[in-house]
Design an enzyme around this catalytic site. Structure first.
Site, PDB file in Angstrom:
ATOM      1  N   LYS A  52       0.834  -1.203   0.000  1.00  0.00           N
ATOM      2  CA  LYS A  52       0.000   0.000   0.000  1.00  0.00           C
ATOM      3  C   LYS A  52       0.875   1.261   0.000  1.00  0.00           C
ATOM      4  O   LYS A  52       0.569   2.245  -0.668  1.00  0.00           O
ATOM      5  CB  LYS A  52      -0.929   0.028   1.228  1.00  0.00           C
ATOM      6  N   LYS A  86      -2.798 -11.365  -9.193  1.00  0.00           N
ATOM      7  CA  LYS A  86      -4.101 -11.895  -8.781  1.00  0.00           C
ATOM      8  C   LYS A  86      -5.251 -11.001  -9.264  1.00  0.00           C
ATOM      9  O   LYS A  86      -5.053  -9.815  -9.554  1.00  0.00           O
ATOM     10  CB  LYS A  86      -4.144 -12.046  -7.266  1.00  0.00           C
ATOM     11  N   LYS A  89      -9.770  -5.857  -7.051  1.00  0.00           N
ATOM     12  CA  LYS A  89     -10.514  -4.636  -7.398  1.00  0.00           C
ATOM     13  C   LYS A  89      -9.576  -3.492  -7.762  1.00  0.00           C
ATOM     14  O   LYS A  89      -9.881  -2.665  -8.586  1.00  0.00           O
ATOM     15  CB  LYS A  89     -11.350  -4.182  -6.191  1.00  0.00           C
TER      16      LYS A  89
HETATM   17  P1  ADP Z   1      -9.606  -7.252  -3.360  1.00  0.00           P
HETATM   18  O1  ADP Z   1      -8.242  -7.874  -3.343  1.00  0.00           O
HETATM   19  O2  ADP Z   1     -10.271  -7.378  -4.653  1.00  0.00           O
HETATM   20  O3  ADP Z   1      -9.617  -5.850  -2.817  1.00  0.00           O
HETATM   21  P2  ADP Z   1     -10.380  -8.114  -0.786  1.00  0.00           P
HETATM   22  O4  ADP Z   1      -8.990  -7.733  -0.368  1.00  0.00           O
HETATM   23  O5  ADP Z   1     -11.501  -7.328  -0.240  1.00  0.00           O
HETATM   24  O6  ADP Z   1     -10.447  -8.103  -2.358  1.00  0.00           O
HETATM   25  O7  ADP Z   1     -10.561  -9.652  -0.459  1.00  0.00           O
HETATM   26  C1  ADP Z   1     -11.646 -10.223   0.180  1.00  0.00           C
HETATM   27  C2  ADP Z   1     -11.454 -11.714   0.281  1.00  0.00           C
HETATM   28  O8  ADP Z   1     -11.340 -12.282  -1.019  1.00  0.00           O
HETATM   29  C3  ADP Z   1     -10.193 -12.168   1.035  1.00  0.00           C
HETATM   30  O9  ADP Z   1     -10.477 -13.347   1.742  1.00  0.00           O
HETATM   31  C4  ADP Z   1      -9.213 -12.440  -0.052  1.00  0.00           C
HETATM   32  O10 ADP Z   1      -8.241 -13.390   0.322  1.00  0.00           O
HETATM   33  C5  ADP Z   1     -10.118 -12.985  -1.136  1.00  0.00           C
HETATM   34  N1  ADP Z   1      -9.548 -12.709  -2.447  1.00  0.00           N
HETATM   35  C6  ADP Z   1      -9.447 -11.504  -3.063  1.00  0.00           C
HETATM   36  N2  ADP Z   1      -8.867 -11.630  -4.277  1.00  0.00           N
HETATM   37  C7  ADP Z   1      -8.612 -12.957  -4.427  1.00  0.00           C
HETATM   38  C8  ADP Z   1      -8.034 -13.733  -5.469  1.00  0.00           C
HETATM   39  N3  ADP Z   1      -7.633 -13.178  -6.600  1.00  0.00           N
HETATM   40  N4  ADP Z   1      -7.910 -15.067  -5.276  1.00  0.00           N
HETATM   41  C9  ADP Z   1      -8.336 -15.641  -4.133  1.00  0.00           C
HETATM   42  N5  ADP Z   1      -8.891 -14.970  -3.120  1.00  0.00           N
HETATM   43  C10 ADP Z   1      -9.034 -13.648  -3.250  1.00  0.00           C
END
Ligand code: ADP
Ligand code: TRP
Length: 333
Positions: free
Chosen positions: A113, A196, A199
């Site tokens: 971040k 990965k 968002k």
């Molecule tokens: P983002 O990374 O899109 O901002 P979040 O950080 O809010 O999403 O993640 C919410 C949940 O979804 C967490 O448990 C995270 O490990 C899972 N998650 C997010 N992106 C992935 C991904 N590409 N593969 C597997 N799990 C994911």
């Protein structure tokens, strides 16, 4: 029977994508009838990026709708909004006293971040893992369904819980571990050929559960590929490997094997491959998309679910906070 407790949350920063679903939400739905489950919307965590009140409110609603559309059952589990449970913020304060700058600064997510957002390195970002530990420890959970990227946060939650136990000489908080029904923790790749699905990874990288079939087709057709293999059984470059990983998640084994074979024979046509991938993504997300649209307009139902969840979650959280206050030494005269 003393059931184990499960806690997990997703930040209310936008719509759920298929990475969230396969990484976390799907496991939640599989666990809800077996364990004592708490699923929440992390709206306090979302404040690190300074959303407007309208955006915050809209996103909380959207995540609630999408949780329900994915099949989380508010009768079997406790679904709630993090900010409805002030006990979490209280435990966060206590845990902050025993969380050290050095260990917080070393967290990979914090370093990421700082790199990606150097203009907004706030203290909430630094102590993000402490708030996450409070989310989990407040219900004394042992299992936390999350994606691979959250492993380090779970390790920190164990550190903070154990430190509290040592400090007050009490075996109070159990150790929480990341959990999935898959063989390993899941990391769903994105469509941009790099890392990965996420968002914040840039336009077009994520496929959302609410995306229409047309949007999914467009996003997948733009996914990064190359000019094709130049020898048989060639090792796949990352971008291609990622698309195969996605196909492994949403398509049948036969489909996957077919395209693997085509690749290995240097006969693969990425156009056909991506068309198939898009259609299978549409098929797997279809039931959720339909339900998202149905539930979103039912404000009475959403308000009932949120109220009932807040009551159940507070009940559990208040028990913990009462004991924690006792242990710390805040005692009545
Ligand atoms: P983002 O990374 O899109 O901002 P979040 O950080 O809010 O999403 O993640 C919410 C949940 O979804 C967490 O448990 C995270 O490990 C899972 N998650 C997010 N992106 C992935 C991904 N590409 N593969 C597997 N799990 C994911
Ligand atoms: N940090 C998680 C994420 O970015 C979201 C989260 C907050 C969480 N608190 C949690 C996940 C507690 C599991 C348990 O995805």
């Amino acid at each position: 029977m003393n059931k184990e407790t499960v806690v997990s949350g997703i930040r209310s920063t936008g719509n759920l994508h298929i990475g969230n679903y396969y990484g976390a939400v799907k496991s939640f739905t599989q666990m809800q009838h077996e364990y004592d489950c708490f699923f929440f919307i992390a709206d306090l965590h979302a404040l690190t990026t300074h959303p407007t009140p309208q955006d915050l409110h809209g996103n909380v609603k959207q995540v609630l709708v999408e949780y329900l559309a994915c099949g989380i059952d508010p009768e079997a589990t406790t679904i709630y909004i993090q900010s409805d449970v002030p006990e979490i913020a209280e435990l966060y304060l206590y845990l902050n006293m025993n969380a050290y700058m050095g260990e917080l600064e070393r967290s990979t997510s914090f370093k990421d971040k700082v790199r990606s957002n150097p203009d907004n390195v706030n203290a909430g970002l630094l102590t993000y893992p402490v708030l996450m530990a409070a989310d989990i420890l407040i219900h004394k959970a042992t299992k936390v369904p999350v994606g691979k990227d959250q492993e380090q946060h779970l390790e920190m939650a164990r550190t903070f819980g154990n430190r509290f136990n040592r400090m007050y000489n009490h075996d109070y908080f159990p150790e929480p571990y990341a959990f999935t029904y898959a063989k390993n923790l899941v990391k769903v790749p994105g469509l941009d050929g790099k890392g990965k699905m996420g968002k914040s990874e840039g336009e077009g990288n994520a496929v959302y559960l609410s995306d229409t079939p047309e949007i999914i087709r467009k996003k997948v057709s733009r996914a990064v590929t190359d000019s094709g293999p130049t020898s048989e059984f060639q090792e796949k470059p990352e971008a291609i490997q990622n698309l195969f990983e996605l196909m492994k998640i949403v398509s049948s084994e036969d489909t996957l094997n077919h395209f693997e074979e085509q690749y290995n024979k240097m006969a693969i046509r990425y156009g056909d491959f991506k068309k198939q991938l898009a259609e299978d993504m549409i098929l797997t997300t279809e039931p959720m998309r339909v339900r998202i649209n149905e539930i979103a307009s039912d404000t009475d139902y959403l308000s009932k679910v949120a109220k009932q969840g807040a009551l159940k979650a507070r009940d559990s959280a208040q028990k913990t906070i009462k004991e924690v206050r006792e242990l710390i030494g805040f005692r009545a005269f």
